[in-house]
Design a protein around this motif. Structure first.
Motif, PDB file in Angstrom:
ATOM      1  N   GLN A   1      48.806  43.595  32.922  1.00 19.85           N
ATOM      2  CA  GLN A   1      48.727  43.043  31.570  1.00 19.85           C
ATOM      3  C   GLN A   1      47.269  43.031  31.088  1.00 19.85           C
ATOM      4  N   TRP A   2      46.371  42.649  31.962  1.00 17.07           N
ATOM      5  CA  TRP A   2      44.952  42.586  31.600  1.00 17.07           C
ATOM      6  C   TRP A   2      44.403  43.975  31.297  1.00 17.07           C
ATOM      7  N   ILE A   3      44.645  44.944  32.168  1.00 18.07           N
ATOM      8  CA  ILE A   3      44.047  46.265  31.930  1.00 18.07           C
ATOM      9  C   ILE A   3      44.657  46.932  30.704  1.00 18.07           C
ATOM     10  N   ARG A   4      45.933  46.684  30.459  1.00 18.89           N
ATOM     11  CA  ARG A   4      46.561  47.240  29.254  1.00 18.89           C
ATOM     12  C   ARG A   4      46.008  46.568  28.004  1.00 18.89           C
ATOM     13  N   ALA A   5      45.860  45.243  28.060  1.00 22.33           N
ATOM     14  CA  ALA A   5      45.369  44.501  26.899  1.00 22.33           C
ATOM     15  C   ALA A   5      43.960  44.926  26.510  1.00 22.33           C
ATOM     16  N   CYS A   6      43.103  45.148  27.497  1.00 26.51           N
ATOM     17  CA  CYS A   6      41.709  45.487  27.171  1.00 26.51           C
ATOM     18  C   CYS A   6      41.462  46.988  27.125  1.00 26.51           C
ATOM     19  N   GLY A   7      42.530  47.788  27.253  1.00 29.31           N
ATOM     20  CA  GLY A   7      42.387  49.234  27.122  1.00 29.31           C
ATOM     21  C   GLY A   7      41.649  49.896  28.270  1.00 29.31           C
ATOM     22  N   ARG A   8      41.716  49.312  29.449  1.00 30.05           N
ATOM     23  CA  ARG A   8      41.029  49.880  30.609  1.00 30.05           C
ATOM     24  C   ARG A   8      42.023  50.503  31.583  1.00 30.05           C
TER      25      ARG A   8
ATOM     26  N   LYS B   1      27.254  44.153  22.227  1.00 35.80           N
ATOM     27  CA  LYS B   1      27.090  43.346  21.025  1.00 35.80           C
ATOM     28  C   LYS B   1      26.644  41.906  21.268  1.00 35.80           C
ATOM     29  N   PHE B   2      26.892  41.360  22.449  1.00 36.26           N
ATOM     30  CA  PHE B   2      26.650  39.943  22.677  1.00 36.26           C
ATOM     31  C   PHE B   2      25.729  39.703  23.856  1.00 36.26           C
ATOM     32  N   ASN B   3      24.995  38.609  23.818  1.00 33.73           N
ATOM     33  CA  ASN B   3      24.108  38.220  24.900  1.00 33.73           C
ATOM     34  C   ASN B   3      24.925  37.798  26.113  1.00 33.73           C
ATOM     35  N   VAL B   4      24.718  38.447  27.232  1.00 34.36           N
ATOM     36  CA  VAL B   4      25.479  38.169  28.456  1.00 34.36           C
ATOM     37  C   VAL B   4      25.241  36.746  28.943  1.00 34.36           C
ATOM     38  N   GLU B   5      24.055  36.218  28.764  1.00 31.04           N
ATOM     39  CA  GLU B   5      23.733  34.880  29.261  1.00 31.04           C
ATOM     40  C   GLU B   5      24.485  33.779  28.540  1.00 31.04           C
ATOM     41  N   GLU B   6      25.051  34.059  27.397  1.00 32.04           N
ATOM     42  CA  GLU B   6      25.778  33.057  26.623  1.00 32.04           C
ATOM     43  C   GLU B   6      27.286  33.124  26.862  1.00 32.04           C
ATOM     44  N   ARG B   7      27.689  33.873  27.878  1.00 31.34           N
ATOM     45  CA  ARG B   7      29.118  34.057  28.114  1.00 31.34           C
ATOM     46  C   ARG B   7      29.542  33.569  29.491  1.00 31.34           C
ATOM     47  N   HIS B   8      30.826  33.322  29.608  1.00 29.40           N
ATOM     48  CA  HIS B   8      31.442  32.930  30.868  1.00 29.40           C
ATOM     49  C   HIS B   8      32.372  34.063  31.275  1.00 29.40           C
ATOM     50  N   PHE B   9      32.318  34.454  32.543  1.00 29.45           N
ATOM     51  CA  PHE B   9      33.070  35.607  33.018  1.00 29.45           C
ATOM     52  C   PHE B   9      34.167  35.204  33.997  1.00 29.45           C
ATOM     53  N   PHE B  10      35.272  35.934  33.913  1.00 28.15           N
ATOM     54  CA  PHE B  10      36.418  35.684  34.778  1.00 28.15           C
ATOM     55  C   PHE B  10      36.790  36.965  35.507  1.00 28.15           C
ATOM     56  N   ARG B  11      37.158  36.813  36.771  1.00 25.37           N
ATOM     57  CA  ARG B  11      37.621  37.954  37.565  1.00 25.37           C
ATOM     58  C   ARG B  11      38.991  38.406  37.082  1.00 25.37           C
ATOM     59  N   PHE B  12      39.277  39.667  37.269  1.00 27.21           N
ATOM     60  CA  PHE B  12      40.620  40.172  37.008  1.00 27.21           C
ATOM     61  C   PHE B  12      41.561  39.564  38.050  1.00 27.21           C
ATOM     62  N   PRO B  13      42.810  39.329  37.683  1.00 28.79           N
ATOM     63  CA  PRO B  13      43.757  38.752  38.660  1.00 28.79           C
ATOM     64  C   PRO B  13      44.109  39.751  39.758  1.00 28.79           C
TER      65      PRO B  13
ATOM     66  N   THR C   1      33.613  26.678  34.723  1.00 31.78           N
ATOM     67  CA  THR C   1      34.501  27.167  33.678  1.00 31.78           C
ATOM     68  C   THR C   1      35.790  27.604  34.357  1.00 31.78           C
ATOM     69  N   ARG C   2      36.914  27.136  33.835  1.00 29.61           N
ATOM     70  CA  ARG C   2      38.199  27.451  34.447  1.00 29.61           C
ATOM     71  C   ARG C   2      39.089  28.188  33.451  1.00 29.61           C
ATOM     72  N   LEU C   3      39.772  29.182  33.975  1.00 29.91           N
ATOM     73  CA  LEU C   3      40.727  29.952  33.187  1.00 29.91           C
ATOM     74  C   LEU C   3      42.125  29.562  33.634  1.00 29.91           C
ATOM     75  N   HIS C   4      43.004  29.319  32.686  1.00 20.61           N
ATOM     76  CA  HIS C   4      44.394  28.980  33.017  1.00 20.61           C
ATOM     77  C   HIS C   4      45.017  30.148  33.779  1.00 20.61           C
ATOM     78  N   PRO C   5      45.812  29.880  34.820  1.00 20.21           N
ATOM     79  CA  PRO C   5      46.376  30.961  35.635  1.00 20.21           C
ATOM     80  C   PRO C   5      47.284  31.934  34.882  1.00 20.21           C
ATOM     81  N   ASP C   6      47.823  31.532  33.734  1.00 25.51           N
ATOM     82  CA  ASP C   6      48.702  32.414  32.961  1.00 25.51           C
ATOM     83  C   ASP C   6      47.979  33.115  31.810  1.00 25.51           C
ATOM     84  N   ALA C   7      46.684  32.948  31.714  1.00 19.32           N
ATOM     85  CA  ALA C   7      45.926  33.497  30.583  1.00 19.32           C
ATOM     86  C   ALA C   7      45.965  35.026  30.568  1.00 19.32           C
ATOM     87  N   ILE C   8      46.151  35.558  29.391  1.00 21.74           N
ATOM     88  CA  ILE C   8      46.111  36.999  29.150  1.00 21.74           C
ATOM     89  C   ILE C   8      45.097  37.220  28.029  1.00 21.74           C
TER      90      ILE C   8
END
Length: 96
Positions: free
Chosen positions: A37-44, A17-29, A78-85
């Motif tokens: 928590q991440w895989i459960r939250a995103c249904g993966r 649905k969205f243009n990849v070039e307009e997004r910022h990506f974060f690695r899984f913890p 771009t930085r993601l907070h270490p506790d982000a879910i």
């Protein structure tokens, strides 16, 4: 943020649905509990047998799945907070 041209979001409907070039990506913890928590939250749950190390090296989530309070975007990084879910998984219809 990871700057590669062949990166996509681990949430399947998101990449379509969205243009990849307009997004910022974060690695899984790498930390097991946060990774779960991440895989459960995103249904993966298909990533569970592969483990956190696999997800860290091969999967990304884009910033659209995190509340703005959990990340900071500036010109250099771009930085993601270490506790982000990730908590946002709706995909708005195009043009709305």
């Amino acid at each position: 943020m990871i700057k590669e041209t062949n990166i996509w979001c681990a949430v399947p409907a998101c990449t379509k649905k969205f243009n990849v070039e307009e997004r910022h990506f974060f690695r899984f913890p790498k930390e097991h509990e946060r990774w779960l928590q991440w895989i459960r939250a995103c249904g993966r749950l298909d990533l569970e047998p592969k483990g956190p190390e696999y997800a860290y090296h091969n999967c990304r989530l884009c910033h659209l799945h995190f509340e703005e309070k959990w990340y900071k975007i500036n010109k250099m990084r771009t930085r993601l907070h270490p506790d982000a879910i990730p908590t946002i998984f709706f995909v708005p219809e195009c043009g709305k």
